[in-house]
Scaffold this active site. Structure first.
Site, short mmCIF file in Angstrom:
data_model
loop_
_atom_site.label_atom_id
_atom_site.label_comp_id
_atom_site.label_asym_id
_atom_site.label_seq_id
_atom_site.Cartn_x
_atom_site.Cartn_y
_atom_site.Cartn_z
N VAL A 1 0.85 -1.40 -0.09
CA VAL A 1 0.08 -0.22 -0.25
C VAL A 1 1.37 0.91 -0.15
O VAL A 1 0.82 2.53 -0.27
CB VAL A 1 -1.07 0.35 0.84
CG1 VAL A 1 -1.81 -1.19 0.98
CG2 VAL A 1 -0.43 -0.15 2.19
N SER B 1 -6.34 3.98 15.95
CA SER B 1 -5.82 3.24 16.59
C SER B 1 -5.70 3.82 18.57
O SER B 1 -5.93 4.66 18.27
CB SER B 1 -3.86 2.86 16.41
OG SER B 1 -3.97 2.64 17.90
N TYR C 1 4.09 4.48 14.98
CA TYR C 1 3.52 4.65 15.07
C TYR C 1 1.89 5.31 15.14
O TYR C 1 0.98 4.71 14.85
CB TYR C 1 3.28 2.79 15.86
CG TYR C 1 1.92 1.87 15.67
CD1 TYR C 1 1.36 1.38 14.68
CD2 TYR C 1 0.81 2.32 17.01
CE1 TYR C 1 0.48 0.92 14.23
CE2 TYR C 1 -0.42 1.53 16.04
CZ TYR C 1 -0.71 1.02 15.29
OH TYR C 1 -1.74 -0.16 15.11
N SER D 1 1.72 7.90 13.19
CA SER D 1 0.92 7.80 11.84
C SER D 1 -0.58 7.66 11.97
O SER D 1 -1.62 7.71 11.58
CB SER D 1 1.67 6.16 11.47
OG SER D 1 0.96 5.37 12.36
N LYS D 2 -1.19 6.79 12.94
CA LYS D 2 -2.73 6.91 13.41
C LYS D 2 -3.20 8.25 13.72
O LYS D 2 -4.37 7.73 13.09
CB LYS D 2 -2.83 6.29 14.67
CG LYS D 2 -1.46 4.21 14.13
CD LYS D 2 -2.64 3.39 12.90
CE LYS D 2 -2.41 2.10 12.39
NZ LYS D 2 -3.42 1.62 10.95
N1 LIG Z 1 -4.64 -5.66 16.96
C1 LIG Z 1 -4.46 -4.50 17.71
O1 LIG Z 1 -4.39 -4.60 19.04
C2 LIG Z 1 -4.35 -3.07 16.95
C3 LIG Z 1 -4.70 -2.26 17.21
C4 LIG Z 1 -4.68 -0.62 17.17
C5 LIG Z 1 -4.96 -0.61 15.61
N2 LIG Z 1 -4.50 -1.33 15.24
C6 LIG Z 1 -4.57 -1.80 13.62
O2 LIG Z 1 -5.53 -2.34 13.03
C7 LIG Z 1 -5.34 -3.21 11.69
C8 LIG Z 1 -4.42 -4.61 11.63
O3 LIG Z 1 -3.52 -5.00 12.26
P1 LIG Z 1 -3.56 -6.35 12.89
O4 LIG Z 1 -2.89 -6.38 14.86
O5 LIG Z 1 -4.78 -7.23 12.52
O6 LIG Z 1 -2.10 -5.95 12.29
P2 LIG Z 1 -1.52 -7.39 11.85
O7 LIG Z 1 0.05 -8.51 11.46
O8 LIG Z 1 -2.34 -9.40 11.89
O9 LIG Z 1 -2.24 -7.48 10.49
C9 LIG Z 1 -1.73 -6.38 9.39
C10 LIG Z 1 -1.67 -6.83 8.12
O10 LIG Z 1 -1.33 -5.59 7.11
C11 LIG Z 1 -0.28 -6.18 6.03
N3 LIG Z 1 0.92 -4.90 5.24
C12 LIG Z 1 1.76 -4.05 6.56
N4 LIG Z 1 2.11 -3.96 6.24
C13 LIG Z 1 2.19 -3.93 4.40
C14 LIG Z 1 2.11 -2.95 3.16
N5 LIG Z 1 2.77 -2.11 3.00
N6 LIG Z 1 1.00 -3.28 1.85
C15 LIG Z 1 0.37 -3.87 1.96
N7 LIG Z 1 -0.26 -5.13 3.35
C16 LIG Z 1 1.16 -4.63 4.06
C17 LIG Z 1 0.30 -7.44 6.95
O11 LIG Z 1 1.36 -7.81 5.76
C18 LIG Z 1 -0.44 -8.36 7.69
O12 LIG Z 1 -1.39 -9.15 6.32
C19 LIG Z 1 -3.36 -2.06 11.03
O13 LIG Z 1 -3.78 -0.44 10.74
C20 LIG Z 1 -3.29 -1.59 13.07
O14 LIG Z 1 -2.33 -0.91 12.68
C21 LIG Z 1 -4.49 -3.38 15.13
#
Ligand SMILES: NC(=O)c1ccc[n+]([C@@H]2O[C@H](COP(=O)([O-])OP(=O)(O)OC[C@H]3O[C@@H](n4cnc5c(N)ncnc54)[C@H](O)[C@@H]3O)[C@@H](O)[C@H]2O)c1
Length: 257
Positions: free
Chosen positions: A70, A147, A160, A163-164
């Protein structure tokens, strides 16, 4: 499987589809009848997501994927062009691709800071920019991944959280800008969801001052599930969220109340 079928006939682009919250959200939307095009850099994970989603598809629902980063401008352009050529329209964009690195601020290199901004914020901007003309045509909507760090700040997450925080501001800005054109723009703000991202973060915590993390987890140690976030994304993206725009919905089990 859910009894709801809110996405039959709707076309969705979803980034971050290979893992965690993204995978659970593809499964949920396809179960509700959506045609979902998943985007990610992890092709193995994308194949797993597509198999899982298609096994539980609701009426008219299906998943396929297009791989790419992305952070590259050409990815959003290629994906939106492909989807319009094959599906004829776009109803929903869900930006869930993201990366997390926990690091003391003084140890955060410029390269690392820029890398997190490029994927989490620039990637979200690029997909929004490329998808918006098609979403205006369908009066569609966007759901982004903010986030709890964007709302409250988290120690050791300067890059992080910044960015969020940008995703938070982008979401609210686009919600205003596209209000009259009927495109809704919302975000989820998860916290403490058990995914590969948070598992990897746990492994890096050893070298940081853990006493600062007291307010970031529930006293009972319970983590949320990716499906908890997927359900909220589905609500926001469906007609059930029709009167919501510019919202950033916190999903953290009450940690930040
Ligand atoms: N898990 C949490 O507690 C949490 C909390 C706040 C925010 N988030 C946000 O939720 C979203 C999903 O997170 P998650 O916990 O499922 O993480 P995850 O690591 O399981 O999934 C993230 C996905 O993004 C993909 N990705 C990373 N860089 C990429 C790129 N350059 N191009 C395309 N895809 C890319 C990864 O390959 C992965 O499949 C993220 O944006 C994360 O920041 C998660």
């Amino acid at each position: 499987m859910t009894a709801l079928q809110r996405f039959t006939g709707r076309t969705v682009i979803l980034t971050g589809a290979a893992s965690g919250i993204g995978q659970a959200t593809v499964v949920r939307l396809v179960a509700e009848g959506a045609t979902v095009i998943g985007v990610d850099t992890n092709e193995t994970g994308l194949c797993e997501t597509v198999t899982r989603a298609n096994a539980g598809a609701g009426a008219g629902g299906s998943a396929r994927y297009l791989s790419g980063s992305v952070a590259e401008e050409s990815t959003a352009q290629r994906v939106v062009a492909d989807v319009l050529a094959t599906e004829g329209k776009l109803d929903v964009l869900v930006n869930l691709a993201g990366i997390l690195r926990s690091e003391a601020t003084t140890s955060t290199t410029l390269e690392l800071f820029r890398q997190l901004l490029d994927v989490n914020l620039v990637g979200t901007f690029l997909f929004c920019r490329e998808a918006l003309p098609a979403l205006v045509a369908t009066r569609g909507n966007i759901v982004n991944a903010a986030s709890t760090s964007s709302l409250f700040g988290h120690p050791y997450m300067a890059a992080y959280a910044a960015s969020k925080g940008g995703v938070f501001a982008l979401t609210r800005t686009l919600a205003w800008e596209y209000l009259k054109q009927g495109v809704r723009v919302n975000a989820v703000a998860p916290g403490g969801i058990a995914t590969p991202m948070t598992a990897a973060q746990g492994e890096s915590m050893g070298r940081l001052d853990l006493s600062l993390f007291g307010h970031l987890s529930r006293p009972d140690g319970v983590f949320g599930k990716p499906e908890h976030v997927a359900g909220v994304v589905a609500m926001l993206a469906s007609d059930d969220g029709a009167h919501m725009t510019g919202e950033v919905v916190k999903i953290d089990g009450g940690v930040h109340n």
